[in-house]
Enzyme design. Sequence first.
Site, short mmCIF file in Angstrom:
data_model
loop_
_atom_site.label_atom_id
_atom_site.label_comp_id
_atom_site.label_asym_id
_atom_site.label_seq_id
_atom_site.Cartn_x
_atom_site.Cartn_y
_atom_site.Cartn_z
N THR A 67 37.18 14.64 25.11
CA THR A 67 35.75 14.35 25.05
C THR A 67 34.98 15.41 24.27
O THR A 67 34.09 15.09 23.49
CB THR A 67 35.19 14.26 26.49
N ASN B 174 29.85 12.84 20.28
CA ASN B 174 31.28 13.03 19.96
C ASN B 174 31.89 11.85 19.21
O ASN B 174 33.08 11.60 19.29
CB ASN B 174 32.08 13.33 21.23
N HIS C 193 33.87 6.32 21.51
CA HIS C 193 34.08 6.14 22.95
C HIS C 193 35.22 5.14 23.14
O HIS C 193 35.45 4.26 22.31
CB HIS C 193 32.80 5.59 23.61
#
Length: 833
Positions: A568, A592, A595
Amino acid sequence: MADKKKASMARRKQEIQLQQEIETQEEWEDVMSKEGLYVIDVYQEWCGPCVGMVGVFKKIKNDLGDPLLKYAVAKADTIDALEKYRGRCEPCFLFYATGVLVAVIRGANSPQVMRTVTEQLQQEHKVIDGSAERKEIKDPYISMVDTMDNDMEEDEEEAEEGRPASKKDGKQMRFKGELVNFGDENDRSQESKKEVTVAVIKPDAVQAGKVDEILEEIRAKGIEILKDEERTMTEEEASNMYTHLQDEDFYKDLIAFMTSGPSHILVLTKGRTGENIINEFRDLIGPTSVEEAKEKQPESLRAKHGNQTYMNALHGSSSEDQAMRELAFFFPDYAIPVAEGKPKLQRTLALIRPDAFKHHKDEVLQMIHEAGFKVALQKEMSLTKEMAQDFYKEHEGQEYFDELTTRMSSGPLMALGLAREDAVEGWRSMLGPKELDKAKEEAPDSLRAKFAVEDVVINQFHGSDSEAAAQKELDFFFPMQQTMAVIKPDALGTKDEIIEKVHDAGFKIAARKETQLSREIAEEFYSDHKDKDYYNDLVEHMASGPTMFMVLSREDAVEGWRSLIGPTDPEKAKEESPESLRALYGGDILKNAVHGSSNPERAKEHIQKIFGDLKFTCDGWLAKDEEEMQDQDEKKEEAAGEETQQTTEGEEQKEGEEKKEEGTEGGEQTTEQQEEKQGDIEPPTEQAEEQEHEAEAAKTEEPQQQEQTSTEEAKPTEEETPKEEEKAPEETPKTEEEPKQEETQKEEEAPKEEEKTEEAPKEEQKEEEVKQEEEAPKQEEEAKPEGGEETKPEEPEQKSEEPAKTEETTEEAKTEGEEKKGEETKTEGEGAA
């Protein structure tokens, strides 16, 4: 409620004001007359503006809060001033300061856009304060196109006047005084070039004798040095190279430093395509500031070899455009190598059986990685004895079969999907021979020899023996699965690169959707994070711009996608999995880039929320309707049926040929003898059933014979009784041929007998009807006076049966007729006996 509505309207108005829309020449001229720095996204109607950058612009606008900064989208199709950008704006950002072009960026490169906005905004404030002058530039790409067009026009004029044309088909033209290689149109369309970057080892590192050390460190990272030239820059060359820093206080000192001694100019690439070489090299050299490099990236080249400020040992191109400009500047005649293309990877199944898995798992996995295999699929599981028997069913009957399946089901094992250019042969080579004695003697370093279990004859590893077998075995252990993949707003500008990596990892994109989430949907989508401190920030970010949702299909898709995206936290991802998507495209733990669903159940829930009810084919693609799903199931059943039929067909055909030979040898026997022999083999009810099967075969395989036979059988119904007596002798040879026909039909019908078992109830009903019809002729036969000819009792039976036949179809008439004739002939045979 009213306040919320007003606030919502205010937010929408603010979003509308974020980007001004320019669609006419008048609107363009109006914008060019205004003060401030305009960042203009030039687009065409067929593709639209770059929606992936909206979130980036919004963030910059909010962070800087500078009223001089303005954004606009300009439609090239309807603006005369942008005519040359038609067909050349996918995407293109123009930076105009009070009507003057000061910078151009091609491509949705958000870091470069953010950096350029900051630099140009600072410059514009200096211009307004009177401490600097605004410097106009020309779009390098448009200038190059103009130069090429002008040269082509000159060639045409020279050709018309009879003069020899300039040698531009030699693939060279002048651009800004430099000779640049272009290649002809066919070369550019057919051969893609490697991505390259330009690097400079600066005078301080050269003077310190660090060139060889730096080159060695570059090569150690797998980077290829295509060109290495030592040269001392002139003041003009250094000024052109660092024109973007000319307003800095240290600019003059920088130029003096760069011309103070020799530098090494390098052209670099990596791998077959050079993909991502620019970013990878900049990461290798570290931050521009030596102090910052030593603090944040102590292993970077600038941290190791730099001194201070601009004396930081190395330079690297910051973008593809800059790399091309620097390449043309330093090496105008250099031809970039053609990209080799990506190798075709094979996949194979690898099994670490229970004993080896229990004691040597980590050691084996380490050896697999060292051999260059990529673990595309991985699963720890336990097999039941039945599952092991099913997987190794082709070995059934071998003396080792029971021990093999017992060992395979004795505890947890590891199944791996390995990928490499020669995965099948490479893995089998690592395994060594199947026989342990042979493996220990011929390949003592092989896995089977090294990890053999004492007093156990079964080796501890399995590998597919062909690509086809590998696919079948991978399907057994890793059935097709779907997962939800999300490209977040902060990474939408790099979606094409991410999608390419998705395909490279073997995923199929069964469905995709690009949309902007409302806050309510974002809250629902991330409801399982509701108790986390970052929940509100996460929801806010997901609703800040467009998001791409994809349904990915692959074996073990959930774990496969999570492995591809990495941890993550992007910083952790860079350490543990530097090739993962979050390491490459993520910014921080919130932004980031991507997902993935955490498990198959969550994947189904997410897919349902975003896409609704979806059905998928066995290959992982989206099924358009239920009929397509049924077709898939029918194909599977047909394939299984064909396989079963092929296994039995050979034996039954051989058996039928033997029967046929027996029938030929006994062809001289009388009809009564043949029927009597058949009666000894099968009871009358079984014979009737067999005849029905034969009749069915005759329906499909001998239609012409059916019509002929049906016609002949129908004739007695149309004739008078006296004529039947004349026809009786002709029927005797006909009944003699029937056993042969029946035996031939029996051979043809044998493979289909299993399929007919479902029709047994109907056949039994037909048998009852046959028996009832047989009883009526027998009663009429008993009522006839004795002393008649032996053939005469047959005639009334035929006559009484024929009217019923004419009421049925031709095919049904043949079926029942053959059954009755068989029974009648058998009755005569029994009477004679």
